[in-house]
Design an enzyme around this catalytic site. Structure first.
Site, PDB file in Angstrom:
ATOM      1  N   VAL A   1     -90.700 -25.831  12.138  1.00 52.46           N
ATOM      2  CA  VAL A   1     -89.483 -25.442  11.430  1.00 52.46           C
ATOM      3  C   VAL A   1     -88.033 -24.392  11.158  1.00 52.46           C
ATOM      4  O   VAL A   1     -87.603 -24.908  10.620  1.00 52.46           O
ATOM      5  CB  VAL A   1     -90.121 -25.222   9.837  1.00 52.46           C
TER       6      VAL A   1
ATOM      7  N   PRO B   1    -107.117 -22.010   4.874  1.00 49.44           N
ATOM      8  CA  PRO B   1    -106.963 -21.358   5.899  1.00 49.44           C
ATOM      9  C   PRO B   1    -106.399 -19.752   6.314  1.00 49.44           C
ATOM     10  O   PRO B   1    -106.573 -18.856   6.777  1.00 49.44           O
ATOM     11  CB  PRO B   1    -106.481 -22.056   7.322  1.00 49.44           C
TER      12      PRO B   1
ATOM     13  N   TYR C   1     -92.761 -10.703   3.914  1.00 52.96           N
ATOM     14  CA  TYR C   1     -93.551 -12.112   3.843  1.00 52.96           C
ATOM     15  C   TYR C   1     -93.016 -11.751   2.236  1.00 52.96           C
ATOM     16  O   TYR C   1     -91.855 -12.903   1.522  1.00 52.96           O
ATOM     17  CB  TYR C   1     -95.083 -11.916   3.688  1.00 52.96           C
TER      18      TYR C   1
HETATM   19  N1  LIG Z   1    -102.996 -19.469   0.337  1.00 51.00           N
HETATM   20  C1  LIG Z   1    -102.682 -18.844  -0.365  1.00 51.00           C
HETATM   21  O1  LIG Z   1    -102.958 -17.256  -0.993  1.00 51.00           O
HETATM   22  C2  LIG Z   1    -100.759 -19.115  -0.879  1.00 51.00           C
HETATM   23  C3  LIG Z   1    -100.207 -18.341  -1.677  1.00 51.00           C
HETATM   24  C4  LIG Z   1     -98.884 -17.950  -2.009  1.00 51.00           C
HETATM   25  C5  LIG Z   1     -98.087 -18.845  -1.265  1.00 51.00           C
HETATM   26  N2  LIG Z   1     -97.991 -19.552  -0.123  1.00 51.00           N
HETATM   27  C6  LIG Z   1     -97.453 -20.512   1.008  1.00 51.00           C
HETATM   28  O2  LIG Z   1     -98.016 -21.828   0.434  1.00 51.00           O
HETATM   29  C7  LIG Z   1     -97.418 -22.258   2.374  1.00 51.00           C
HETATM   30  C8  LIG Z   1     -99.019 -22.801   2.963  1.00 51.00           C
HETATM   31  O3  LIG Z   1     -99.848 -21.296   2.931  1.00 51.00           O
HETATM   32  P1  LIG Z   1    -101.596 -22.178   3.084  1.00 51.00           P
HETATM   33  O4  LIG Z   1    -102.171 -21.229   2.207  1.00 51.00           O
HETATM   34  O5  LIG Z   1    -101.763 -23.686   2.665  1.00 51.00           O
HETATM   35  O6  LIG Z   1    -101.573 -21.766   4.582  1.00 51.00           O
HETATM   36  P2  LIG Z   1    -101.769 -22.663   5.563  1.00 51.00           P
HETATM   37  O7  LIG Z   1    -102.301 -21.573   6.670  1.00 51.00           O
HETATM   38  O8  LIG Z   1    -103.150 -23.503   5.416  1.00 51.00           O
HETATM   39  O9  LIG Z   1    -101.254 -23.536   6.234  1.00 51.00           O
HETATM   40  C9  LIG Z   1     -99.414 -23.951   7.107  1.00 51.00           C
HETATM   41  C10 LIG Z   1     -99.803 -24.598   7.310  1.00 51.00           C
HETATM   42  O10 LIG Z   1     -98.098 -24.322   8.230  1.00 51.00           O
HETATM   43  C11 LIG Z   1     -98.549 -24.313   9.979  1.00 51.00           C
HETATM   44  N3  LIG Z   1     -97.085 -24.300  10.100  1.00 51.00           N
HETATM   45  C12 LIG Z   1     -97.474 -22.526  10.259  1.00 51.00           C
HETATM   46  N4  LIG Z   1     -96.171 -22.824  11.481  1.00 51.00           N
HETATM   47  C13 LIG Z   1     -95.393 -23.862  11.837  1.00 51.00           C
HETATM   48  C14 LIG Z   1     -94.185 -24.200  12.010  1.00 51.00           C
HETATM   49  N5  LIG Z   1     -93.303 -22.795  12.490  1.00 51.00           N
HETATM   50  N6  LIG Z   1     -93.965 -24.806  11.795  1.00 51.00           N
HETATM   51  C15 LIG Z   1     -94.762 -25.903  11.185  1.00 51.00           C
HETATM   52  N7  LIG Z   1     -95.346 -25.506  10.900  1.00 51.00           N
HETATM   53  C16 LIG Z   1     -95.943 -24.172  10.953  1.00 51.00           C
HETATM   54  C17 LIG Z   1     -99.553 -24.100  10.292  1.00 51.00           C
HETATM   55  O11 LIG Z   1     -99.702 -24.206  11.373  1.00 51.00           O
HETATM   56  C18 LIG Z   1    -100.912 -25.379   9.141  1.00 51.00           C
HETATM   57  O12 LIG Z   1    -101.043 -25.935   9.214  1.00 51.00           O
HETATM   58  C19 LIG Z   1     -97.059 -21.147   2.889  1.00 51.00           C
HETATM   59  O13 LIG Z   1     -96.194 -20.775   3.074  1.00 51.00           O
HETATM   60  C20 LIG Z   1     -97.440 -19.995   2.279  1.00 51.00           C
HETATM   61  O14 LIG Z   1     -96.840 -18.706   2.228  1.00 51.00           O
HETATM   62  C21 LIG Z   1    -100.170 -19.809  -0.120  1.00 51.00           C
END
Ligand SMILES: NC(=O)c1ccc[n+]([C@@H]2O[C@H](COP(=O)([O-])OP(=O)(O)OC[C@H]3O[C@@H](n4cnc5c(N)ncnc54)[C@H](O)[C@@H]3O)[C@@H](O)[C@H]2O)c1
Length: 260
Positions: free
Chosen positions: A65, A192, A156
């Site tokens: 992305v 993850p 972040y």
């Molecule tokens: N898990 C939490 O507690 C939490 C809380 C607040 C916000 N978020 C946000 O939610 C979103 C998803 O988080 P998640 O917990 O599902 O994480 P996750 O690690 O399970 O999933 C993230 C996905 O993004 C993909 N990814 C990473 N870099 C990439 C790139 N450059 N191009 C394309 N794909 C890419 C990874 O391969 C992975 O499949 C993120 O933006 C995270 O910051 C998560």
């Protein structure tokens, strides 16, 4: 979660970060509700497995992305394959932590490029197609950390605060194109990304002292609110930030400095 609705029949969706965690839960829920879905992710292996499991309504596309070329190709492939693009979920994100005085420039760039520039590039090209098509809806995944600082999380939290403002700016600029832009602000979600935090007893206890619901969310608990914002039920909602955090925003972040 049980679902009987077909809100997204005949709709085409892009989900960045769709191979894991919150993105994967959004992909699954969209398919259940009748959409054709393109998951855009770096994880080719997982996308291949998903393609085998999910059938013809699903397409996996390897995308970084942070690359404008990749995003342009993602949108054109989506339109060629499924005939349009109606809703988009910009979910991909990760971070490299470090206190400001120690944080390497490349770690700042990694986090801000992925979490903020990635959302900008995605919105830009998703919206260009939606404009031609007469409208659409975009949902960006920001964070509770858009509002709340986190020790050693400056890149972040700054990027996520940026995603919230980018969402509002998008809502302002794109209203005339009939494109709605909203944000979900998750609290702690088991995925993850957070596994090492949730599995560490002391860190987990520090979080649970602060989260009024006394538990992390499951990714599926983000999918419902995200699909609501993309659906016609939210037809007059744009520029909104929806906290989905078990009331955490009412109580403040734990002091994580003791873990560094
Ligand atoms: N898990 C939490 O507690 C939490 C809380 C607040 C916000 N978020 C946000 O939610 C979103 C998803 O988080 P998640 O917990 O599902 O994480 P996750 O690690 O399970 O999933 C993230 C996905 O993004 C993909 N990814 C990473 N870099 C990439 C790139 N450059 N191009 C394309 N794909 C890419 C990874 O391969 C992975 O499949 C993120 O933006 C995270 O910051 C998560």
């Amino acid at each position: 979660m049980t679902n009987t609705s077909n809100r997204f029949n005949n709709k085409v969706a892009i989900v960045t970060g769709g191979a894991s965690g919150i993105g994967l839960a959004i992909v699954s829920r969209l398919l259940e509700e009748g959409a054709k879905v393109v998951a855009a992710d770096l994880n080719q292996e997982r996308l291949d497995e998903m393609s085998k499991e999910l059938g013809d309504s699903f397409l996996g596309q390897k995308v970084n992305v942070t690359s404008e070329g990749d995003i342009e190709k993602l949108v054109s492939t989506t339109v060629d394959h499924f005939g349009g693009l109606h809703v988009a979920f910009n979910v991909a994100g990760a971070s490299k932590p470090g206190a400001i005085m120690d944080l390497a420039e490349e770690d700042w760039d990694f986090t801000v490029d992925l979490c903020l520039k990635g959302v900008f590039l995605s919105m830009k090209h998703e919206a260009r197609h939606m404009l031609k098509q007469g409208g659409g809806a975009i949902v960006n995944i920001a964070s509770l950390n858009s509002h709340v600082p986190m020790y050693a999380g400056s890149a972040y939290t700054s990027a996520k605060a940026g995603v919230e403002m980018l969402t509002r700016n998008g809502a302002l600029e794109m209203a005339r194109a009939n494109i709605r832009v909203n944000a979900i602000l998750p609290g702690l979600v088991e995925s993850p990304l957070t596994a090492s935090l949730v599995e560490n007893k002391e860190i987990n206890e520090a979080y649970m002292e602060r989260i009024p619901f006394r538990r992390a969310a499951q990714p599926e608990e983000m999918a419902g609110p995200a699909l609501f914002l993309a659906s016609e039920d939210a037809g007059y909602v744009s520029g909104a930030s929806l906290l989905v955090d078990g009331a955490w925003n009412t109580s403040g972040y734990p002091d994580m400095s003791r873990f560094f």
